[in-house]
Design an enzyme around this catalytic site. Structure first.
Site, PDB file in Angstrom:
ATOM      1  CG  ASP A  32      -1.783   1.233   1.325  1.00  0.00           C
ATOM      2  OD1 ASP A  32      -2.958   1.135   0.946  1.00  0.00           O
ATOM      3  OD2 ASP A  32      -1.290   2.293   1.776  1.00  0.00           O
ATOM      4  CE1 TYR A  37       0.613   8.093   2.569  1.00  0.00           C
ATOM      5  CE2 TYR A  37       1.140   5.838   1.945  1.00  0.00           C
ATOM      6  CZ  TYR A  37       0.326   6.744   2.597  1.00  0.00           C
ATOM      7  OH  TYR A  37      -0.770   6.286   3.290  1.00  0.00           O
ATOM      8  CE  LYS A  62      -3.783   4.776   0.916  1.00  0.00           C
ATOM      9  NZ  LYS A  62      -2.334   4.527   0.935  1.00  0.00           N
ATOM     10  CG  HIS A  93      -4.644   9.739   0.569  1.00  0.00           C
ATOM     11  ND1 HIS A  93      -3.308   9.719   0.286  1.00  0.00           N
ATOM     12  CD2 HIS A  93      -4.743   9.366   1.868  1.00  0.00           C
ATOM     13  CE1 HIS A  93      -2.628   9.364   1.361  1.00  0.00           C
ATOM     14  NE2 HIS A  93      -3.480   9.146   2.329  1.00  0.00           N
ATOM     15  CG  LEU A 175       0.569  -2.550  14.849  1.00  0.00           C
ATOM     16  CD1 LEU A 175       2.003  -2.992  14.609  1.00  0.00           C
ATOM     17  CD2 LEU A 175      -0.186  -3.613  15.649  1.00  0.00           C
ATOM     18  CB  ILE A 213      -1.617  -1.780   5.366  1.00  0.00           C
ATOM     19  CG1 ILE A 213      -2.509  -0.593   5.765  1.00  0.00           C
ATOM     20  CG2 ILE A 213      -2.213  -2.529   4.185  1.00  0.00           C
ATOM     21  CD1 ILE A 213      -2.567   0.490   4.692  1.00  0.00           C
ATOM     22  CE  LYS A 215       6.372   3.111   9.196  1.00  0.00           C
ATOM     23  NZ  LYS A 215       6.680   4.521   9.527  1.00  0.00           N
ATOM     24  CB  SER A 216       8.079  -2.443  10.718  1.00  0.00           C
ATOM     25  OG  SER A 216       9.368  -2.480  11.318  1.00  0.00           O
ATOM     26  CB  VAL A 217      11.948   0.680   7.959  1.00  0.00           C
ATOM     27  CG1 VAL A 217      10.958   1.575   7.230  1.00  0.00           C
ATOM     28  CG2 VAL A 217      12.408   1.320   9.258  1.00  0.00           C
ATOM     29  NE  ARG A 221      10.717  -3.474  16.297  1.00  0.00           N
ATOM     30  CZ  ARG A 221      10.919  -2.284  16.830  1.00  0.00           C
ATOM     31  NH1 ARG A 221      10.477  -1.205  16.188  1.00  0.00           N
ATOM     32  NH2 ARG A 221      11.547  -2.158  17.983  1.00  0.00           N
ATOM     33  CG  ASN A 225       4.464  -6.418  12.421  1.00  0.00           C
ATOM     34  OD1 ASN A 225       4.444  -6.703  13.612  1.00  0.00           O
ATOM     35  ND2 ASN A 225       4.837  -5.225  11.986  1.00  0.00           N
TER      36      ASN A 225
END
Length: 259
Positions: A32, A37, A62, A93, A175, A213, A215-217, A221, A225
């Site tokens: 996504d 962004y 979006k 969006h 989260l 959806i 998110k982590s970089v 993790r 997830n």
């Protein structure tokens, strides 16, 4: 559409390729992004480098507020940045009610859908009254309404409106950017099940039929997830998390920008 996907909100474009590549390697197949962004190019590079067939992937992007008057041109620009010939889900969006052009934007999305240029169309951050204006048109019903939704902000009125029209509710910031993960109710469930608090919250969403959806970089993790399909929360667990918003123990929720 996979029920659990990977989001790239707030991931810088120069870090996005590595993050999405890690997600794809971990097993995510739904990605996504959004034009605002500024990282559609990074997503596209990761998709191209993955070697995965296009029909194995589900890609969402979006339409931004300033492009409501010409959704088709904005969609074409997103496709160019992504390096794709279509996306699987295209969303408005934000309704941007001060501009009051979201019905024009919806007409543009309906044209893309009628022309078989996108697999599904939907909305994001729409309240029940804004959804009603679209459904009252009698045309295409949004497939998805993507909203901020987590234990601290449960959006019950939005979920009810979505359900009434057969619209899938998708949670961004599922989260709460980590703000709910130290709650005693969540940590107690996690300790009992031998799972992380994030896994417990994601499981809470999934068992109630929502798309999420996270998110982590961080590659570890990202993988953890995704590992949320091998256990179940009890009815008591679900009720305990449902009650967090009402008793006010989760604190303030983060907000995505709404330009």
């Amino acid at each position: 559409m996979p029920q659990l996907g990977y989001g790239v909100f707030q991931v810088p474009n120069d870090e996005t390729e590595a993050a999405v590549s890690a997600a794809l390697e971990a097993g995510y197949r739904s990605i996504d992004t959004a034009s605002i962004y500024g990282n559609e190019e990074g997503v596209g590079r990761a998709l191209a480098a993955s070697g995965l067939a296009r029909d194995e992937l589900f890609v969402t992007t979006k339409l931004w507020n300033s492009d409501h008057a010409d959704a088709v041109a904005a969609y074409d620009a997103s496709l160019e940045r992504l390096g794709l010939d279509h996306v699987d889900l295209y969303l408005i969006h934000w309704p941007a009610p001060a501009n009051d052009r979201y019905l024009d934007a919806w007409a543009g999305l309906e044209k893309l859908y009628a022309d078989d240029r996108v697999r599904a169309i939907g909305v994001s951050n729409f309240l029940p009254e804004q959804l009603r204006r679209i459904t009252d048109l009698g045309g295409t019903v949004p497939a998805v309404n993507q909203v901020e939704l987590h234990p601290a902000l449960q959006q019950r009125d939005v979920i009810a409106a979505d359900d009434a029209h057969g619209i899938v509710t998708e949670a961004w910031s599922p989260l709460a950017q980590g703000a709910v993960l130290a709650d005693p109710a969540i940590t107690a469930i996690a300790e009992r099940l031998g799972r992380t608090p994030a896994q417990v919250v994601l499981r809470w969403h999934l068992q109630q039929g929502r798309v999420v959806i996270p998110k982590s970089v961080t590659p570890s993790r990202i993988a953890v997830n995704l590992d949320v399909f091998g256990f179940e929360l009890t009815d008591g667990d679900l009720a305990a998390i449902d009650g967090l918003e009402r008793d006010g123990r989760t604190g303030p929720h983060p907000a995505e920008f709404n330009g």
